[in-house]
Design a protein around this motif. Structure first.
Motif, PDB file in Angstrom:
ATOM      1  N   SER A   7      38.356  38.004  36.376  1.00 25.80           N
ATOM      2  CA  SER A   7      37.556  37.972  37.588  1.00 25.80           C
ATOM      3  C   SER A   7      36.161  38.499  37.303  1.00 25.80           C
ATOM      4  O   SER A   7      35.973  39.452  36.548  1.00 25.80           O
ATOM      5  CB  SER A   7      38.235  38.817  38.678  1.00 25.80           C
ATOM      6  OG  SER A   7      37.357  38.962  39.758  1.00 25.80           O
ATOM      7  N   VAL A   9      34.352  39.584  39.776  1.00 26.36           N
ATOM      8  CA  VAL A   9      34.165  40.566  40.837  1.00 26.36           C
ATOM      9  C   VAL A   9      34.712  41.912  40.364  1.00 26.36           C
ATOM     10  O   VAL A   9      35.863  42.013  39.958  1.00 26.36           O
ATOM     11  CB  VAL A   9      34.888  40.114  42.130  1.00 26.36           C
ATOM     12  CG1 VAL A   9      34.872  41.223  43.171  1.00 26.36           C
ATOM     13  CG2 VAL A   9      34.233  38.857  42.680  1.00 26.36           C
ATOM     14  N   GLU A  11      34.444  44.788  42.314  1.00 22.46           N
ATOM     15  CA  GLU A  11      34.903  45.545  43.470  1.00 22.46           C
ATOM     16  C   GLU A  11      34.904  44.666  44.709  1.00 22.46           C
ATOM     17  O   GLU A  11      34.271  43.603  44.744  1.00 22.46           O
ATOM     18  CB  GLU A  11      34.024  46.781  43.696  1.00 22.46           C
ATOM     19  CG  GLU A  11      32.577  46.451  44.013  1.00 22.46           C
ATOM     20  CD  GLU A  11      31.724  47.700  44.182  1.00 22.46           C
ATOM     21  OE1 GLU A  11      32.152  48.787  43.753  1.00 22.46           O
ATOM     22  OE2 GLU A  11      30.619  47.580  44.752  1.00 22.46           O
ATOM     23  N   PHE A  12      35.641  45.103  45.721  1.00 25.86           N
ATOM     24  CA  PHE A  12      35.709  44.383  46.997  1.00 25.86           C
ATOM     25  C   PHE A  12      35.176  45.277  48.106  1.00 25.86           C
ATOM     26  O   PHE A  12      35.251  46.512  48.032  1.00 25.86           O
ATOM     27  CB  PHE A  12      37.150  43.979  47.312  1.00 25.86           C
ATOM     28  CG  PHE A  12      37.722  42.965  46.365  1.00 25.86           C
ATOM     29  CD1 PHE A  12      37.457  41.613  46.521  1.00 25.86           C
ATOM     30  CD2 PHE A  12      38.520  43.360  45.302  1.00 25.86           C
ATOM     31  CE1 PHE A  12      37.972  40.677  45.655  1.00 25.86           C
ATOM     32  CE2 PHE A  12      39.042  42.432  44.420  1.00 25.86           C
ATOM     33  CZ  PHE A  12      38.772  41.079  44.597  1.00 25.86           C
ATOM     34  N   THR A  91      33.864  50.222  49.731  1.00 27.29           N
ATOM     35  CA  THR A  91      34.203  49.407  48.565  1.00 27.29           C
ATOM     36  C   THR A  91      35.449  49.957  47.884  1.00 27.29           C
ATOM     37  O   THR A  91      35.756  51.145  47.980  1.00 27.29           O
ATOM     38  CB  THR A  91      33.048  49.382  47.555  1.00 27.29           C
ATOM     39  OG1 THR A  91      32.735  50.720  47.149  1.00 27.29           O
ATOM     40  CG2 THR A  91      31.814  48.719  48.158  1.00 27.29           C
ATOM     41  N   TYR A  94      38.251  46.538  41.735  1.00 26.30           N
ATOM     42  CA  TYR A  94      39.195  45.427  41.558  1.00 26.30           C
ATOM     43  C   TYR A  94      40.583  45.943  41.188  1.00 26.30           C
ATOM     44  O   TYR A  94      41.591  45.549  41.789  1.00 26.30           O
ATOM     45  CB  TYR A  94      38.653  44.484  40.476  1.00 26.30           C
ATOM     46  CG  TYR A  94      39.603  43.385  40.066  1.00 26.30           C
ATOM     47  CD1 TYR A  94      39.724  42.228  40.817  1.00 26.30           C
ATOM     48  CD2 TYR A  94      40.372  43.504  38.903  1.00 26.30           C
ATOM     49  CE1 TYR A  94      40.597  41.215  40.440  1.00 26.30           C
ATOM     50  CE2 TYR A  94      41.246  42.507  38.514  1.00 26.30           C
ATOM     51  CZ  TYR A  94      41.349  41.366  39.287  1.00 26.30           C
ATOM     52  OH  TYR A  94      42.218  40.370  38.910  1.00 26.30           O
ATOM     53  N   PHE A 168      37.804  35.603  41.113  1.00 29.87           N
ATOM     54  CA  PHE A 168      37.070  35.841  42.353  1.00 29.87           C
ATOM     55  C   PHE A 168      35.594  35.782  41.997  1.00 29.87           C
ATOM     56  O   PHE A 168      35.077  36.668  41.322  1.00 29.87           O
ATOM     57  CB  PHE A 168      37.459  37.201  42.951  1.00 29.87           C
ATOM     58  CG  PHE A 168      38.922  37.297  43.275  1.00 29.87           C
ATOM     59  CD1 PHE A 168      39.832  37.755  42.337  1.00 29.87           C
ATOM     60  CD2 PHE A 168      39.388  36.917  44.516  1.00 29.87           C
ATOM     61  CE1 PHE A 168      41.179  37.842  42.630  1.00 29.87           C
ATOM     62  CE2 PHE A 168      40.728  37.007  44.829  1.00 29.87           C
ATOM     63  CZ  PHE A 168      41.635  37.461  43.879  1.00 29.87           C
ATOM     64  N   ASP A 171      32.293  35.641  46.702  1.00 26.88           N
ATOM     65  CA  ASP A 171      32.629  36.362  47.925  1.00 26.88           C
ATOM     66  C   ASP A 171      33.615  37.496  47.621  1.00 26.88           C
ATOM     67  O   ASP A 171      34.665  37.279  47.036  1.00 26.88           O
ATOM     68  CB  ASP A 171      33.249  35.390  48.934  1.00 26.88           C
ATOM     69  CG  ASP A 171      33.346  35.995  50.328  1.00 26.88           C
ATOM     70  OD1 ASP A 171      32.915  37.151  50.494  1.00 26.88           O
ATOM     71  OD2 ASP A 171      33.842  35.315  51.243  1.00 26.88           O
ATOM     72  N   ASN A 172      33.243  38.712  47.999  1.00 21.28           N
ATOM     73  CA  ASN A 172      34.121  39.866  47.753  1.00 21.28           C
ATOM     74  C   ASN A 172      34.384  40.664  49.034  1.00 21.28           C
ATOM     75  O   ASN A 172      34.780  41.825  48.964  1.00 21.28           O
ATOM     76  CB  ASN A 172      33.518  40.782  46.691  1.00 21.28           C
ATOM     77  CG  ASN A 172      32.283  41.509  47.199  1.00 21.28           C
ATOM     78  OD1 ASN A 172      31.597  41.024  48.098  1.00 21.28           O
ATOM     79  ND2 ASN A 172      31.992  42.660  46.621  1.00 21.28           N
ATOM     80  N   CYS A 179      43.425  46.475  51.076  1.00 24.80           N
ATOM     81  CA  CYS A 179      43.584  45.237  50.313  1.00 24.80           C
ATOM     82  C   CYS A 179      44.917  44.599  50.678  1.00 24.80           C
ATOM     83  O   CYS A 179      45.973  45.086  50.249  1.00 24.80           O
ATOM     84  CB  CYS A 179      43.520  45.529  48.816  1.00 24.80           C
ATOM     85  SG  CYS A 179      41.857  45.779  48.204  1.00 24.80           S
ATOM     86  N   SER A 188      39.816  33.821  46.644  1.00 24.60           N
ATOM     87  CA  SER A 188      39.870  33.345  45.263  1.00 24.60           C
ATOM     88  C   SER A 188      39.248  31.960  45.117  1.00 24.60           C
ATOM     89  O   SER A 188      39.397  31.096  45.981  1.00 24.60           O
ATOM     90  CB  SER A 188      41.324  33.314  44.777  1.00 24.60           C
ATOM     91  OG  SER A 188      41.399  32.757  43.485  1.00 24.60           O
TER      92      SER A 188
END
Length: 315
Positions: A7, A9, A11-12, A91, A94, A168, A171-172, A179, A188
């Motif tokens: 991925s 990404v 972090e989300f 945040t 991941y 990913f 977009d996060n 989560c 995804s």
């Protein structure tokens, strides 16, 4: 050899329950109280059962494991949300996101399997009372909990292995306060067909097959209760099942809000409310359900609290 696609990404961003900053202190206070009540209630149930020889029976052995699972389930989501609100930082890394999903699915799955085990325990106790101690012996009880742990772990691990294969890209943003599997799959940019298939089959087992087994158990239990000659005997027999039946209804009514109500324009808001119910509110209410509706449990709690009160000045 082709390397696995990692991925991009790192972090989300969790939007939480509300994006309005003025509501954050109120949400922090509410969920802090809920979490503390959940911890205290479930710990009291576990300690009361462990300290009272009268409750060293299969029914209360399963209840202690169920309370421990609820305690862990609430700890998987609420503390992180409280930290995010307090730190004004929403945040999650991941790896942290996948870890949260892993433990959340594990404890949710364990809750479901333990509810089924508890229904089986009541079935044997009411329909086969003469064989109860022989069937529900300590080895059988430990084996049933071990099988529940293994199945819940398999359910969780399967999802995590498949999630780790996804990419990913851009977009996060997760419109949730933790989560959660479904919102993450929507983010995804990989093919999620395998994930959806596993979700369908495992979800069907947990939300259709297990409730069906519980319903069948209670049909047989009710049929046995009807044959009890006295009205007081019928009530006394069924009262041992009332708490468990209430917990089953509370859990599945809220879970149905996520998996069976058709998505609408505000599906994210609906999912968050439903998740709060079965992942946060239900673990808080279960100790009250099992203590207020159960005379043995209330007596054990009183004895435990009295012992603690008498010992505290000496400490």
């Amino acid at each position: 050899m082709k390397t696995r696609n990692h991925s991009s990404v790192s972090e989300f961003l969790l939007l939480g329950l509300s994006e309005h900053q003025e509501q954050q202190p109120f949400l922090f206070g509410i969920f802090l109280v809920i979490y503390l009540v959940t911890m205290m209630g479930n710990m009291l149930i576990i300690l009361a059962i462990g300290s009272d020889p009268h409750l060293h029976t299969p029914m209360y052995f399963f209840l202690a494991n169920f309370s421990l699972t609820d305690l862990c389930l609430s700890s998987t989501t609420v503390p992180r949300m409280l930290v995010n609100i307090q730190a004004h930082r929403h945040t999650i890394p991941y790896a942290g996101c996948l870890s949260q999903i892993y433990f959340f699915l594990w404890f949710i799955g364990l809750d479901v399997f333990l509810l089924a085990v508890m229904a089986y325990d009541r079935l044997v106790a009411i329909c086969y009372p003469l064989h109860y101690t022989l069937v529900m012996n300590p080895r059988c009880c430990i084996l049933l909990v071990a099988i529940s742990l293994f199945l819940a772990h398999s359910y969780s691990l399967t999802h995590i292995i498949l999630l780790a294969q996804l990419s990913f890209c851009m977009d996060n943003i997760i419109p949730h306060f933790f989560c959660e599997l479904l919102p993450l799959l929507k983010l995804s940019c990989s093919d999620t067909y395998a994930n959806q298939c596993v979700l369908l089959y495992w979800g069907g087992a947990l939300t259709i097959l297990i409730p069906l087994l519980i319903i069948v158990s209670y049909v047989r239990i009710v049929a046995a209760i009807v044959r009890v000659p006295s009205a007081s005997g019928k009530w006394k027999t069924f009262s041992t099942c009332g708490s468990h039946l209430s917990a089953v209804c509370l859990f599945y009514v809220s879970a149905i809000g996520v998996y069976f109500i058709p998505s609408a324009a505000d599906s994210a808001g609906k999912d968050r409310i439903a998740a709060v119910m079965y992942a946060v509110v239900t673990p808080m209410l279960n100790p009250f359900i099992y203590s207020l509706r159960n005379k043995d449990m209330k007596s054990a709690l009183r004895r435990f609290l009295n012992r603690s009160t008498l010992q505290s000045p000496q400490g």
